[in-house]
Design an enzyme around this catalytic site. Structure first.
Site, PDB file in Angstrom:
ATOM      1  N   CYS A 106      -7.709  -8.672  -6.291  1.00 24.13           N
ATOM      2  CA  CYS A 106      -7.536  -8.370  -7.709  1.00 24.13           C
ATOM      3  C   CYS A 106      -7.729  -9.479  -8.245  1.00 24.13           C
ATOM      4  CB  CYS A 106      -6.110  -8.114  -7.771  1.00 24.13           C
ATOM      5  SG  CYS A 106      -5.026  -9.246  -7.153  1.00 24.13           S
ATOM      6  N   CYS A 142      -2.684  -3.238 -22.481  1.00 17.17           N
ATOM      7  CA  CYS A 142      -3.933  -2.754 -22.342  1.00 17.17           C
ATOM      8  C   CYS A 142      -4.919  -3.668 -23.276  1.00 17.17           C
ATOM      9  CB  CYS A 142      -3.987  -1.453 -22.713  1.00 17.17           C
ATOM     10  SG  CYS A 142      -3.316  -0.200 -21.780  1.00 17.17           S
TER      11      CYS A 142
END
Ligand code: SAH
Length: 457
Positions: A413, A86
């Site tokens: 994406c 992340c």
């Protein structure tokens, strides 16, 4: 004469951040010279240390934030500072969604020259945590002790962890249990530097709608020490275990899966449902990782396809036929193409499972199969593409244009390759009408888009 670099390595300076890059770094400028600093946010002022200078830009590290952004939040993950998974946990979720919309807008303008296109607000999740249905966990050893977790940013260093807040609870539990069992039963973890050891990765998949769990052990060779005990312990720990598989990858490679997969216990596949369509999923097949948002993404793709029941539709890069079957419910006929043979087997099975007999699937590279379809006289009213990060092959874009569909729906994406491909399609008569970013990967910098294109000439 070359311009002087206005800062020096190791120097401590005060800066104000004005932007955020596609990989989540804050950007500050000193006399026009950009410096990238991880975990800094636009609007913040901070003391930073310059850690590297290149000709046209540099890198710094936060020393002290002097004025915090109102969008800053406390990252809840214990390994946020080290793990590469992340990048945006320090930014509020609203802030993440706004950043992703802006990023798509700017990328389409910069690379694709698309300045007047509506880029809608990013569609986000109600609860942007614990959303992943799949985890690929590398195993390693440090000082003789087994480690498992995720890679540090841009590296193959494992950040050992027992929790990941974007994966499911079962994945945490399975990751920790396999770690313990490997210790207990003397299974050595693989070392990618020396090519020694056995256990390389554990892949965990959980189908939310059926609660079925799949665990795949990936090892360097066929034998797993104490295999029987391992199977028993995993079965006992997970009453919802539906498939325990073993994949062998003997190569010196970063690629996770090898060619050989066997089922150690249970079924070869697990089942999941999206909007009442049932899907069989094999260990190696691609399947969207965020089930709640997959429904949002596919519904948007379906809306943009504008089907009335009379259309022939091509779904290039179809995976296990997920989008194809969504479309098949409202189209006359759907043709899917996909390069991974197991995925096509799943796709065919999935069509049967859902009694949809108007979808056909083919193995091969879309750029090779589509010209062949065209030569066979197959026509398409709508073409849907959903390529991997590198985008569409240029020959595929040409074939699409030659097939002259009324509409193209591009699911992407990677905004950069999307922008490149939309530009090419625009030059060949397909205008981009609207772009919908969808947040498939909260807390990370990744953003997915669905785009509607129309034939203008
Ligand atoms: N639409 C599917 C899969 C999208 S991911 C879904 O939403 O689940 C992209 C897929 O393209 C992967 O399954 C990958 O195996 C496949 N792929 C990659 N290169 C390809 C190519 N050249 N031709 C056809 N399929 C390809």
């Amino acid at each position: 004469m070359s311009k002087q670099i206005p800062v020096q390595k190791n120097e401590e300076i005060h800066v104000t951040f004005e932007d955020l890059t596609h990989d989540g770094a804050g950007v500050a400028k000193v006399d026009g010279y950009p410096i990238f600093v991880k975990q800094a946010l636009p609007g913040e002022t901070a003391a930073i240390k310059v850690i590297n200078t290149k000709k046209n830009f540099g890198f710094g590290r936060l020393v002290h934030i002097e004025k915090e952004s109102t969008e800053r939040t406390n990252p809840p993950c214990p390994v946020f500072n080290r793990c590469g998974g992340c990048q945006l946990q320090h930014l509020s979720y609203e802030g993440q969604l706004a950043h992703k919309q802006k990023l798509v807008k700017e990328t389409l303008a910069r690379i694709g020259g698309l300045t007047d296109i509506p880029v809608h607000k990013t569609l986000g999740m109600e609860d942007p945590w614990r959303y992943r249905n799949k985890s690929q966990i590398p195993f390693g050893e440090r000082n003789g002790k087994i480690e498992a977790g995720f890679y540090a940013e841009r590296s193959h260093e494992i950040v050992d962890t027992d929790v990941c807040l974007i994966q499911g609870q079962d994945a945490d539990k399975a990751m920790n249990l396999v770690k313990k069992l490997a210790e207990d039963y003397g299974i050595r973890a693989y070392d990618d530097k020396t090519h020694k050891g056995q256990l390389r990765h554990v892949v965990i998949r959980h189908a939310k709608t059926t609660d079925q769990l799949m665990i795949v052990l990936i090892t360097k060779n066929d034998s797993i020490p104490n295999k029987k005990h391992l199977i028993r312990e995993l079965r006992e720990a997970f009453p919802n275990l539906a498939s325990l598989a073993h994949n062998v990858n003997p190569k010196r490679t970063n690629v996770i899966f090898g060619d050989k997969t066997t089922t150690l216990w249970g079924e070869d596949v697990i089942y999941d449902e999206i909007d009442n369509i049932r899907f069989a999923i094999s260990p190696r097949s691609f399947y969207q990782v965020n089930p709640a948002q997959t429904k949002v993404l596919y519904s948007k793709a379906l809306e943009y396809a504008q089907l009335t029941g009379k259309e022939n539709v091509i779904d290039a890069y179809c995976g296990i036929g997920t989008i194809s079957l969504f479309l098949a419910k409202q189209a006359k006929q759907v043709y899917g193409v996909e390069v991974v043979p197991e995925a096509v087997t799943d796709a065919k099975e999935n069509a049967k499972l859902n009694h949809l007999d108007n979808a056909e699937f083919f193995v091969g590279e879309a750029e090779n199969v589509m010209p062949w379809w065209k030569a066979q006289g197959i026509e398409a009213d709508v073409i849907v593409v959903d390529p991997p990060r590198k985008g569409c092959d240029e020959s595929l874009l040409n074939t699409m244009v030659e097939m002259q569909p009324e509409r193209i729906v591009y699911v992407s994406c990677n905004p950069a390759t999307l922008a490149r491909d939309l530009k090419i399609l625009g030059e060949k008569g397909y205008a981009t009408k609207e772009v919908q970013p969808v947040d498939m990967f909260p807390q990370t910098t990744h953003v997915e888009c669905v785009v509607r294109l129309e034939k203008v000439y």
